[in-house]
Write a protein that holds these residues in place. Structure first.
Motif, short mmCIF file in Angstrom:
data_model
loop_
_atom_site.label_atom_id
_atom_site.label_comp_id
_atom_site.label_asym_id
_atom_site.label_seq_id
_atom_site.Cartn_x
_atom_site.Cartn_y
_atom_site.Cartn_z
N ALA A 261 9.64 12.68 -4.84
CA ALA A 261 8.27 12.74 -4.34
C ALA A 261 7.67 11.34 -4.21
O ALA A 261 6.97 11.02 -3.22
CB ALA A 261 7.40 13.59 -5.26
N LEU A 262 7.94 10.47 -5.18
CA LEU A 262 7.41 9.10 -5.12
C LEU A 262 8.16 8.28 -4.08
O LEU A 262 7.55 7.42 -3.41
CB LEU A 262 7.50 8.45 -6.51
CG LEU A 262 6.53 9.02 -7.55
CD1 LEU A 262 6.80 8.46 -8.93
CD2 LEU A 262 5.07 8.74 -7.14
N ILE A 263 9.45 8.51 -3.93
CA ILE A 263 10.21 7.82 -2.88
C ILE A 263 9.65 8.20 -1.51
O ILE A 263 9.48 7.35 -0.62
CB ILE A 263 11.71 8.16 -2.98
CG1 ILE A 263 12.30 7.57 -4.27
CG2 ILE A 263 12.47 7.63 -1.76
CD1 ILE A 263 13.74 8.01 -4.56
N ALA A 264 9.34 9.47 -1.33
CA ALA A 264 8.76 9.94 -0.07
C ALA A 264 7.42 9.27 0.21
O ALA A 264 7.11 8.90 1.35
CB ALA A 264 8.60 11.46 -0.10
N LYS A 265 6.60 9.09 -0.83
CA LYS A 265 5.30 8.41 -0.67
C LYS A 265 5.51 6.97 -0.22
O LYS A 265 4.77 6.45 0.63
CB LYS A 265 4.52 8.44 -1.99
CG LYS A 265 3.88 9.77 -2.30
CD LYS A 265 2.96 9.65 -3.52
CE LYS A 265 2.24 10.97 -3.78
NZ LYS A 265 1.28 10.87 -4.91
N ALA A 266 6.53 6.30 -0.81
CA ALA A 266 6.82 4.91 -0.43
C ALA A 266 7.27 4.85 1.03
O ALA A 266 6.84 3.98 1.80
CB ALA A 266 7.89 4.33 -1.35
N GLU A 267 8.12 5.76 1.44
CA GLU A 267 8.63 5.78 2.82
C GLU A 267 7.51 6.10 3.81
O GLU A 267 7.51 5.61 4.94
CB GLU A 267 9.77 6.78 2.93
CG GLU A 267 11.03 6.34 2.18
CD GLU A 267 12.11 7.40 2.12
OE1 GLU A 267 11.78 8.59 2.40
OE2 GLU A 267 13.26 7.07 1.80
N ALA A 268 6.55 6.90 3.36
CA ALA A 268 5.44 7.29 4.24
C ALA A 268 4.56 6.09 4.62
O ALA A 268 3.89 6.12 5.66
CB ALA A 268 4.59 8.36 3.57
N VAL A 269 4.56 5.03 3.79
CA VAL A 269 3.76 3.83 4.12
C VAL A 269 4.63 2.72 4.70
O VAL A 269 4.20 1.57 4.80
CB VAL A 269 2.98 3.33 2.88
CG1 VAL A 269 2.03 4.40 2.37
CG2 VAL A 269 3.92 2.87 1.77
N PHE A 372 1.88 -2.27 -1.61
CA PHE A 372 2.83 -2.52 -0.51
C PHE A 372 2.15 -2.23 0.83
O PHE A 372 2.28 -3.01 1.78
CB PHE A 372 4.08 -1.64 -0.67
CG PHE A 372 5.07 -1.76 0.46
CD1 PHE A 372 6.10 -2.69 0.40
CD2 PHE A 372 4.97 -0.94 1.59
CE1 PHE A 372 7.00 -2.81 1.46
CE2 PHE A 372 5.87 -1.05 2.64
CZ PHE A 372 6.88 -2.00 2.57
N GLN A 373 1.44 -1.14 0.87
CA GLN A 373 0.77 -0.74 2.11
C GLN A 373 -0.27 -1.77 2.54
O GLN A 373 -0.49 -1.99 3.74
CB GLN A 373 0.11 0.63 1.92
CG GLN A 373 -0.52 1.20 3.17
CD GLN A 373 -1.15 2.57 2.91
OE1 GLN A 373 -1.43 2.92 1.77
NE2 GLN A 373 -1.37 3.33 3.97
#
Length: 630
Positions: A261-269, A372-373
């Motif tokens: 879930a956290l990896i997906a959040k990182a990829e989303a930005v 990061f974003q």
């Protein structure tokens, strides 16, 4: 990165060290501020020309100051050990769910050493008894701490004759602070007993318990290839650094960064992933156990933020510079403290609780993704990455030399006896901005291995040598012919990384195994071994050095040393302790001088064991071998 920091107008510890001259009186420990009649300043160049207001001599003042350094260092390691024990107790009781015992074999081995019955018993029952026994290390007020029995019998006998066997760490730290109060112990020859007792409570107590529990919970290290240096950062990923000394925070962070879930959040930005990196000692623990990349040692912790690529840095305890706050702010890095005992003014605190560890570590990851974003400043990551082999626990050394069937330190001892290896040196500890970065560590170790001395390492020194390429088997070409032959036969580096600075007790256990294997004397003091902390900087290092000296190891420090030469206390520490069957202190600034002194000591011990005489090599035929075996 330092050049970039200068261009950016950002100050680091290197700048502050250059601008701030060390106090010459404090450097030599010639001042006393233990009461309001002072502070009293004595003359280090003429130490007996005057005394303090209360009449305290230079020897009383120095020994008190040294004792308090040992007390602080021991308290730091004891506190760390108690936290590890509390975590272990929570896991064993079932109260803490996010961690588990990963090395049951280690648990059974340690329990057996401490006299706990293990046969036909449930693992949790053994673990409960082990918790109770280990707790004595900290809370016991009479008797002897449990791991003293791990030391060779002759070493134990020497400690008992000297009256320095620790009862319990809390008791010893309390007594040493009492005895250094104004008007208390004013005889340096008496105070040294409590200095030794307190230091031994660290090495054979607090630190040893912490290391053994760390292995049981997070796994006993075995060799892994790991990457080090600032090039482990990734421009297109969320970079998170964990820095400090407690492996539980890091272990939970590994779980968080691998959460889908956290990896997906990182990829989303727009990030390609989450890049977890270690620094300093907790980084070394996870590098040794799980191969997590390591960005640098203590003196690199500010410089790495200058890359602009670090999205979050979470710290826990020990060796955390307050200067990180300002540098992090300059580059927009999210800096978090996580431990109730170590806040930093102006820095966001996210409490880490073992009952719910992911509450903290997931929050750090989410904040890093947000940073990061919103990255605003240019990113500049040095391209250099170096590789090394890490994770040489004393258990693995035992296996490495003899395999599963004949695991033993005997091959090491045999090669010391036959002269291929002249001896063993522990080169450990910190980095210090008052000397050239990493240079002293690297030059010292190169000189030692060139003279056929096997080097073992813990702490920041390990990263210094990894960056120099000395922690790979290929580095054997820099060793002398005897050590190189052994390294090539076994496939090992001439420098063995044993873990974090809090894992120095692994070296103590290793030298105990050397004595037990036979042929090199009956006590630690008999062994051809030496220790060094070329760039020490903390009171923890003084406590570590003192427990090695009290255990029988010649120990040399660099940079500076807090004792005035040509005083009675200096003579006690640098000469007379050795006459009591212990080790002794020494000091040198230049790494080549340091190496020469260590080599001379090792050769002196070889001579005392009769190993300086050439022995005729006799080829043994099969008939002779059968006769020996029968």
């Amino acid at each position: 990165m330092l050049a970039k920091a200068k261009r950016d107008g950002v100050e680091t510890a290197f700048d502050r060290a250059a601008a701030m001259k060390a106090c010459p009186i404090g450097e030599k420990s010639a001042c006393c501020k233990h009461c309001a009649m002072g502070p009293c300043r004595l003359n280090s160049k003429d130490p007996y020309s005057k005394v303090g207001v209360c009449g305290a001599t230079i020897d009383t003042i120095q020994s008190r100051n040294f004792a308090r350094m040992v007390a602080s260092g021991t308290a730091s390691h004891t506190d760390h050990g108690m936290e590890m024990l509390n975590l272990f107790k929570g896991v064993v009781s079932g109260h803490i769910k996010d961690y588990e015992i990963s090395d049951t074999e280690k648990l059974i081995q340690v329990a057996g050493e401490l006299g706990i019955a293990t046969e036909d018993r449930e693992m949790n029952d053994i673990a409960r008894d082990l918790c109770t026994e280990m707790e004595k290390t900290y809370t016991q007020i009479e008797g002897e701490i449990p791991f003293i029995k791990r030391a060779p019998a002759k070493t134990q006998e020497m400690w008992r004759e000297a009256g320095v066997v620790p009862r319990g760490a809390m008791r010893e730290i309390m007594e040493i602070m009492t005895r250094t109060h104004m008007g208390m112990d004013q005889d340096y020859t008496n105070l040294i007993k409590q200095i030794n007792r307190t230091a031994l409570a660290d090495g054979w107590g607090g630190s040893m318990v912490a290391t053994e529990i760390g292995d049981m919970l997070f796994g006993t290290p075995y060799p892994v290839v790991g990457e080090v240096n600032m090039g482990v950062l990734k421009k297109d990923e969320v970079n998170i650094i964990i820095h400090g000394h407690e492996p539980n925070l890091f272990d939970s962070m590994i779980a968080s960064v691998n959460d889908p879930a956290l990896i997906a959040k990182a990829e989303a930005v727009g990030a390609k992933g989450i890049n977890l990196v270690g620094m300093c000692c907790s980084g070394l623990e996870m590098l040794s156990r799980k191969g997590v990349p390591h960005a640098g040692n203590f003196m690199s912790t500010e410089a790495i933020l200058v890359t602009g690529a670090v999205d979050a840095m979470a710290v826990d305890v020990q060796c955390i510079k307050q200067g990180l706050a300002k540098v992090a702010d300059c580059y927009g890095t999210k800096l978090f403290t996580t431990n109730p005992r170590a806040h930093i003014e102006g820095v966001t605190h996210i409490e880490f609780e073992e009952d719910y560890p992911r509450d903290c570590t997931d929050s750090v990851v989410e904040m890093a993704i947000k940073r990061f974003q919103g990255r605003e400043l240019p990113i500049e990551i040095p391209k250099r990455k170096d590789k090394g082999v890490f994770g040489f626990s004393h258990e693995y050394i035992n296996y490495m030399l003899g395999g599963t069937f004949r695991g033993s330190y005997t091959p090491l001892n045999d090669n010391i006896i036959n002269g291929r290896i002249r001896g063993v040196a522990g080169v450990v500890g910190c980095t210090n901005p008052r000397v050239k970065q990493d240079w002293v560590h690297v030059e010292l170790v190169k000189e030692l291995i060139k003279n056929d001395i096997l080097v073992v390492q813990t702490g920041c020194s390990q990263i210094s040598l990894a960056k120099a390429g000395l922690l790979t088997p290929e580095a054997a070409h820099l060793a002398g012919p005897g050590l190189a032959e052994v390294c090539e036969t076994v496939g090992m580096p001439p420098v063995l990384g044993l873990g974090a600075c809090v894992d120095n007790s692994r070296i103590l256990t290793a030298v105990c195994n050397m004595v037990a294997a036979g042929g090199l004397g009956d006590s630690i003091a008999d062994l051809p071994v030496a220790g060094a902390a070329p760039e020490y900087m903390s009171e923890k290092a003084i406590a570590i050095g003192q427990y090695f000296v009290a255990s029988g190891v010649y120990t040399i420090f660099g940079v500076t040393f807090p004792i005035v030469e040509q005083t009675k206390f200096h003579k006690l520490m640098f000469e007379d302790l050795e006459k009591q069957g212990m080790g002794k202190w020494d000091f040198a600034i230049d790494p080549h001088d340091m190496a020469a002194k260590m080599i001379a000591h090792i050769e002196k011990k070889r001579a005392a064991l009769g190993l300086d005489k050439d022995k005729e090599r006799v080829l043994v035929g099969m008939d002779d071998r059968r006769a020996i075996e029968n």
